[in-house]
Design an enzyme around this catalytic site. Structure first.
Site, PDB file in Angstrom:
ATOM      1  N   ASP A  75       0.836  -1.199   0.000  1.00 20.45           N
ATOM      2  CA  ASP A  75       0.000   0.000   0.000  1.00 20.45           C
ATOM      3  C   ASP A  75       0.877   1.257   0.000  1.00 20.45           C
ATOM      4  O   ASP A  75       2.037   1.225   0.402  1.00 20.45           O
ATOM      5  CB  ASP A  75      -0.992   0.004   1.175  1.00 20.45           C
ATOM      6  N   GLU A 134      -0.109  -0.953   5.851  1.00 21.80           N
ATOM      7  CA  GLU A 134       0.939  -0.461   6.744  1.00 21.80           C
ATOM      8  C   GLU A 134       0.773   1.025   6.959  1.00 21.80           C
ATOM      9  O   GLU A 134       0.953   1.538   8.053  1.00 21.80           O
ATOM     10  CB  GLU A 134       2.327  -0.743   6.146  1.00 21.80           C
TER      11      GLU A 134
HETATM   12 ZN   LIG Z   1       6.629   2.208   4.281  1.00 24.91          ZN
END
Ligand SMILES: [Zn+2]
Length: 383
Positions: A75, A134
């Protein structure tokens, strides 16, 4: 497919393919599909692990110990404003690859996969633990995948997180730890009243001011062997009272502590609550302390594992990497509960910025480092 699973894989082209999937948290946009397809070709057993609205991928080559894991995320943060390049075109200009995720951290994933392809199957296992969450709240990503691994009885022995942790060039820095982060809110409740009759009121402002002064003046520690001193910073003091003739009923403040391995969220919360209780007793006000931990500190103490990586890096770059514990939090804060973990990736100067980019030569340099790390690891596991 060759039986030893060794195939040529161009890290740069693969990084481009990943960047062309606009996987802004928590959307995947096909990024994990691209990754999974290549890993399957390389002989990895792959598992898609969707939790909530987040997709994750775990892939493992081999089933024996020792088990070396590469962790990261596909991501990316939102594009934002001010780009000259198309953030998802993955164009190369003047020797640099441009795009959201070029530095953080699709190129590192590509480098790792290319490195795994180069070294092929080893006496042990190579795995990838890749989350799509994340940059977001990190609830349905690495934490859940680690839990899934635990229930399956799969044990990771060592891990590299490929976050962009280098300063100028791949491998100049090895992150062996990070400080933790905890946010506090203070609410001081008194009794509202007329400014002309303060004896009939209980003013929360002097009590809050006293508490703020005490907390801000306190030196938490002098640093530890591997960490800088912990820091405390107030972010808000808020009464919200526009009236000039009213003593308000409540005053609030907020602050953040970045803490090293001399503290835990509990020890800090207890310290703040003790100070608040003392001031509450003196002032007669009621003081509420709430806290939210956004990451605990971690440290992989220098030892066989860090030494092997350091030696390997310097054999390639000619430079011993700097062992760092600075910066914010990463998923290493979860992985540290499972095995020794360090962070090693590209230089992150442009991460999260407009025109995020990384020199093409750095992607190849990182691929070479990762491949050498894998070769050294399986030749002599640092167990
Ligand atoms: Zn990162």
């Amino acid at each position: 497919m060759p039986t030893d699973h060794k195939i040529e894989l161009d890290a740069l082209a693969f990084a481009q393919a990943l960047i062309r999937r606009p996987s802004v948290t928590p959307k995947d946009a096909g990024a994990l599909d691209v990754l999974e397809a290549v890993l399957k070709q390389l002989g990895f057993a792959t598992h898609r692990l969707p939790f909530g609205d987040v997709d994750n991928l775990y892939a493992r080559l081999g089933d024996a110990a020792p088990h070396f894991c590469f962790a990261g995320h596909t991501d990316v943060v939102p594009v934002g404003e001010g780009w000259n390049a198309d953030p998802f075109a993955a164009e190369i200009k003047d020797g640099k690859l441009y795009g959201r995720g070029a530095a953080d951290m699709k190129s590192a994933i590509a480098a790792f996969v290319a490195a795994a392809a180069r070294v092929g199957k080893q006496k042990g296992s190579i795995s990838l633990l890749i989350t799509g969450d994340e940059e977001g709240v990190a609830v349905n990503g690495t934490v859940k995948v680690l839990e899934w691994l635990r229930t399956r009885g799969e044990k990771i022995d060592h891990c590299i997180v490929g976050e962009p942790t280098s300063a100028a060039h791949a491998g100049d820095t090895l992150k062996i730890g990070r400080r933790g982060s905890i946010n506090f809110k203070l609410a001081v409740k008194g009794v509202q009243g007329h400014v002309g009759y303060p004896q009939k009121a209980k003013n929360p402002i002097p009590a809050l001011a006293q508490l703020v002064t005490q907390l801000a003046a306190h030196r938490l520690d002098k640093g530890s062997e591997h960490f800088d001193p912990s820091t405390l910073a107030f972010t808000s003091v808020d009464v919200g009272n526009d009236a000039t003739n009213v003593i308000p009923a409540e005053a609030r403040a907020a602050f953040n502590i970045r803490f090293n391995d001399k503290h835990t969220p509990d020890s800090l919360t207890n310290w703040v609550k003790d100070r608040a209780a003392m001031i509450a007793q003196e002032s007669g006000c009621e003081i509420t302390v709430t806290s939210q931990t956004s990451g605990v500190s971690f440290l992989t103490a220098p030892g066989k594992f860090t030494q092997q990586i350091s030696d390997t890096i310097s054999s390639i770059t000619g430079q011993v990497p700097f062992f760092s514990t600075s910066g914010g939090t990463s998923d290493a804060r979860f992985i540290k509960d499972v095995c020794p973990v360090v962070e090693l990736g590209l230089a992150g100067a442009t991460m999260h910025k407009a025109d995020e980019c990384v020199p093409v030569a750095e992607i190849e340099a990182l691929t070479e480092i990762y491949a050498a790390v894998l070769t050294a690891y399986f030749a002599k596991p640092p167990l």
